[in-house]
Design a protein around this motif. Sequence first.
Motif, PDB file in Angstrom:
ATOM      1  N   ASN A   1      11.956  13.353  -3.546  1.00 58.62           N
ATOM      2  CA  ASN A   1      12.590  13.362  -2.226  1.00 58.62           C
ATOM      3  C   ASN A   1      13.243  14.719  -1.973  1.00 58.62           C
TER       4      ASN A   1
ATOM      5  N   ARG B   1       8.258  17.297   2.970  1.00 59.94           N
ATOM      6  CA  ARG B   1       8.538  16.441   1.803  1.00 59.94           C
ATOM      7  C   ARG B   1       7.264  16.195   0.996  1.00 59.94           C
ATOM      8  N   TYR B   2       6.152  15.936   1.695  1.00 63.54           N
ATOM      9  CA  TYR B   2       4.870  15.745   1.005  1.00 63.54           C
ATOM     10  C   TYR B   2       4.570  16.941   0.105  1.00 63.54           C
TER      11      TYR B   2
ATOM     12  N   TYR C   1       6.525   3.504   2.926  1.00 61.37           N
ATOM     13  CA  TYR C   1       7.344   4.293   2.017  1.00 61.37           C
ATOM     14  C   TYR C   1       6.946   5.769   2.083  1.00 61.37           C
TER      15      TYR C   1
ATOM     16  N   ARG D   1      -1.987  -0.441  -5.044  1.00 61.77           N
ATOM     17  CA  ARG D   1      -1.580  -1.128  -6.262  1.00 61.77           C
ATOM     18  C   ARG D   1      -2.746  -1.398  -7.186  1.00 61.77           C
TER      19      ARG D   1
ATOM     20  N   LEU E   1      13.186  16.760   0.322  1.00 63.81           N
ATOM     21  CA  LEU E   1      13.877  16.826   1.613  1.00 63.81           C
ATOM     22  C   LEU E   1      14.431  15.433   1.871  1.00 63.81           C
ATOM     23  N   ASN E   2      15.721  15.290   1.656  1.00 62.96           N
ATOM     24  CA  ASN E   2      16.300  13.952   1.602  1.00 62.96           C
ATOM     25  C   ASN E   2      16.718  13.421   2.988  1.00 62.96           C
ATOM     26  N   SER E   3      17.148  12.185   3.029  1.00 62.38           N
ATOM     27  CA  SER E   3      17.597  11.542   4.270  1.00 62.38           C
ATOM     28  C   SER E   3      18.797  12.271   4.861  1.00 62.38           C
TER      29      SER E   3
ATOM     30  N   CYS F   1       0.836  -1.195   0.000  1.00 65.42           N
ATOM     31  CA  CYS F   1       0.000   0.000   0.000  1.00 65.42           C
ATOM     32  C   CYS F   1       0.870   1.244   0.000  1.00 65.42           C
ATOM     33  N   ASP F   2       2.177   1.106   0.129  1.00 65.39           N
ATOM     34  CA  ASP F   2       3.135   2.216   0.114  1.00 65.39           C
ATOM     35  C   ASP F   2       3.083   3.086   1.362  1.00 65.39           C
ATOM     36  N   ASN F   3       2.344   2.690   2.378  1.00 66.53           N
ATOM     37  CA  ASN F   3       2.256   3.551   3.559  1.00 66.53           C
ATOM     38  C   ASN F   3       3.617   3.749   4.218  1.00 66.53           C
TER      39      ASN F   3
ATOM     40  N   ASP G   1      12.087  10.341   7.218  1.00 64.62           N
ATOM     41  CA  ASP G   1      13.505  10.314   6.906  1.00 64.62           C
ATOM     42  C   ASP G   1      13.806   9.653   5.569  1.00 64.62           C
TER      43      ASP G   1
ATOM     44  N   GLN H   1       3.765  10.557  -3.567  1.00 66.81           N
ATOM     45  CA  GLN H   1       4.621   9.871  -2.599  1.00 66.81           C
ATOM     46  C   GLN H   1       4.744   8.377  -2.876  1.00 66.81           C
ATOM     47  N   ALA H   2       3.791   7.796  -3.630  1.00 69.17           N
ATOM     48  CA  ALA H   2       3.859   6.365  -3.919  1.00 69.17           C
ATOM     49  C   ALA H   2       4.843   6.083  -5.049  1.00 69.17           C
ATOM     50  N   ASN H   3       5.248   7.139  -5.734  1.00 68.73           N
ATOM     51  CA  ASN H   3       6.099   6.972  -6.920  1.00 68.73           C
ATOM     52  C   ASN H   3       7.531   6.620  -6.525  1.00 68.73           C
ATOM     53  N   MET H   4       8.088   5.619  -7.159  1.00 78.07           N
ATOM     54  CA  MET H   4       9.463   5.228  -6.852  1.00 78.07           C
ATOM     55  C   MET H   4      10.458   6.322  -7.221  1.00 78.07           C
ATOM     56  N   ARG H   5      10.049   7.208  -8.146  1.00 84.57           N
ATOM     57  CA  ARG H   5      10.966   8.278  -8.566  1.00 84.57           C
ATOM     58  C   ARG H   5      10.512   9.645  -8.048  1.00 84.57           C
ATOM     59  N   ARG H   6       9.861   9.683  -6.919  1.00 85.72           N
ATOM     60  CA  ARG H   6       9.495  10.970  -6.327  1.00 85.72           C
ATOM     61  C   ARG H   6      10.788  11.768  -6.076  1.00 85.72           C
TER      62      ARG H   6
ATOM     63  N   VAL I   1      -1.108   5.599   1.336  1.00 83.83           N
ATOM     64  CA  VAL I   1      -0.239   6.398   0.471  1.00 83.83           C
ATOM     65  C   VAL I   1      -0.350   5.940  -0.971  1.00 83.83           C
ATOM     66  N   GLY I   2      -0.260   4.648  -1.175  1.00 86.69           N
ATOM     67  CA  GLY I   2      -0.382   4.095  -2.526  1.00 86.69           C
ATOM     68  C   GLY I   2      -1.511   3.100  -2.545  1.00 86.69           C
TER      69      GLY I   2
END
Lengths: 542, 333
Positions: free
Chosen positions: B36, B55-56, A496, B19, B38-40, A492-494, A501, B29-34, B16-17
């Motif tokens: 980011n 970040r959102y 993620y 499927r 504000l990074n880690s 569900c990507d929650n 962080d 935010q569900a996108n693998m290529r967001r 958030v996502g």
Amino acid sequence: MMRKPFAITLDPGSSLANHTGGWRTERPVYVDRLPPCNHACPAGENIQGWLFHAEAGNYEAAWRQLTEDNPLPAVMGRVCYHPCEDACNRAHLDSAVGINSIERFLGDEAIRRGWKFPPPAASSGRRVLIVGAGPSGLSAAYHLARGGHRVSIHEAGPVAGGMMRFGIPKYRLPRDVLDAEVERILSLGVELKLDRKVDNILDTMRQGSFDAAFLAVGAHIAKRAYIPAGASSKILDAVSVLRSMEGEDRPMLGRRVVVYGGGNTAIDVARTAKRLGATEAIIVYRRTRDRMPAHDFEVEEALQEGVMIKWLSTIKQAGDAGLTVEKMRLDGKGFPQPTGEFETLAADSLVLALGQDVDLSLLERVPGLEVADGVVQVGADMMTGYAGIFAGGDMVPAERTVTVAVGHGKKAARHIDAWLRSARYQKSEKHPVAEFDKLNPWYYSDAPKSLRPMLDIVRRQSTFDEVQGGLDETSALYEARRCLSCGNCFECDNCYGVCPDNAVIKLGPGNRFRFNYDYCKGCGLCATECPCGAIAMEPEQI
Amino acid sequence: MSFQPVKFYQTGTFTVGNRLLPDAERSVQANMRRTNSLNSGHRACQGCGEALGARYAIDAAMNATGNRLVAANATGCLEVFSTPYPETSWQIPWIHSLFGNTAAVATGIAAALKVKAKSDVRVIAQGGDGGTTDIGFGCLSGMFERNDDVLYICYDNEAYMNTGVQRSSATPPAARTATTMAVGSEPGNPFGQGKNLPAIALAHDIAYVATATVAELRDLEAKVTRAMEFRGARYIHIFVPCPLGWGHASHDTIRIARLAKETGLFPVFEAENGEIVSVSKIRHRLPVEEYLRPQKRFAHLFSPQPRAQVIAHLQAIADRNIRKYGLCEENAQ
């Protein structure tokens, strides 16, 4: 040295140099917990696993996952008493997921589309004898055949199915559905010999040079109770009544039929009698409804169809003028005690549905075999006291349902397979159960259960048409999507999304996620906000 | 209404996502290529609501503008934890301003871009509630009044957290801060003071005003995206719980934000050209105790003896919000 603007002395750097993972006192880890439905399933189905595919509309993948454990989904989707739904966590939110109706949809879809099992593994050269083509025997045959063993089923009756055919009425299980699923198992190369009663198991094994045997002869002998009867009174037993429904000549029960007993079989007989034209079908049971072994929904359906039930009553005598019935009362321990009050009940026939015994004659000369309470004792590996002979289904101590029988068949097949390889089957460790308090139910949409259509009451009283309809595709999909996926990530990507962080790495569809412990501070947001409880916080070893 | 929740896909649009949803309907935010943005590696506390909200919001803005974005950032937690010179967590063009002048700096950037005819590059100003409602209030009001082409985002954690949890004009009544201690006959922040900045922004009749929480990602993203469709001054007020300052567990940040909305204490709405166009309805209405109890800054309302009157006063505020904004479905009231 790069030329820097005024008053700038350092190159810009990324915060990635700052490994905040060192702050952590607890670390999140992905876990798989055992969904309560899987935990409750006597056939050991991975229900959450096949619902995951069904949710995406991938019905074939769902069916393939389902049939890894149970080769009879269309049958099961009709006759299973679905303990999975009783255990379903969704009941805490609105009502349990209609697992049984989705199973039926998948089973019917497989028949409609002609889906086949994958071809068996390479032949092992070993031969296994299965006695009895009921649910347990068919299930064992299926698993053994897929494992590459040569399987031969010896069935005493004229047609395969066992109690699914001779015990469960048509209005609950149409025979074309049963035939289609049996046929699919046989098409794996399973040999089926009909009208072949095994009288002596050791002789049969020797003659056919079988390496192992699985006994699943069921329980077909009706239990008797001593009831003094007049010359003209007609007393039958439930097993033969239901069996004769499969033949040309339907049983003559008359207009007023009394059924004695309180199990599912008693209900089946009473409902059958109603359909055969009885004006009155009365069940006589010695205790009360809450103590009845029959499942409540079956009792309810029978009452809807006009079956009457006489509670707290026993039959003392079957005379020419009718039945003499004694009223009972429950004592402090809940046991029925006679009251000495009698009444007469008019009846054209009396059907005894008092349970069934196992015909153990085929085991008479087998050494080492232990029989207690009329059933064969088996170990945790389903093996009897005689090495190489296994047993399951109604003839061993367990609840007598189709689902339990199918589960026995699978379990026995695994142990037989290991035994044939001179090994022991090692059961994989069970995950802890995903209890409701592990979930974050906020995230699930509100969605009440979709109900299966029921046949009109008039047709239920006069025909043997199937009572309960199936779900159409849209409803089945909707129902599948009500699954909470307890204890298992459904992507569900929650995690993620909610990590402040950015320390959760998404690995892409089907691959779930990974924690980046270089940056994870251990705040626990991912674990709290995981809808299905698939993340646990563990103390960091410091 | 800009955000249409999907009613039923197992989790609908709550997670958030999902499927089961088509790609176009999934969140940024569900996108693998967001991005980011504000990074880690930033130094925000465990479970920081502001880091999450930032970040959102900025990822959504980057997505909406095709990564053509400049951000000005007021002093405060967000600036301090993200950019201890020379390290930075920002993966966008980003400028640090003073505590009080972010809106003015952003105005300047927008003016410069106008001169350079770079109309595709969009400007965001962002800050905490202190830099927005107190110190930067004059600059912000001016930015609204001139209708400068800037989206101002306020991350509201209801006090000056960076300097040690001092009261701001966004601190709620009864809350304990370092400057409104839980002592005396009326412990905590007094009633009847403070500013409701979304309402003040609305009073400026600017193009777009919205509130959001970190508990409703899809709603937040839709609002940032919608804001980028307008030119002129825009304002988004994001409710971001602070585990340190509010005294709740770090894993409860999102739950607390959700409770603020579900009790009616923080109304989530959206207004275009001075008129409210949509409100985010309460899903399961809860009494304010549910929100107050997990937070240590409200602990004095429950022990040593419960202050029923104060709680009732806060409940009245929530009830008024629910009436005023129509936060409950008609039949659910």
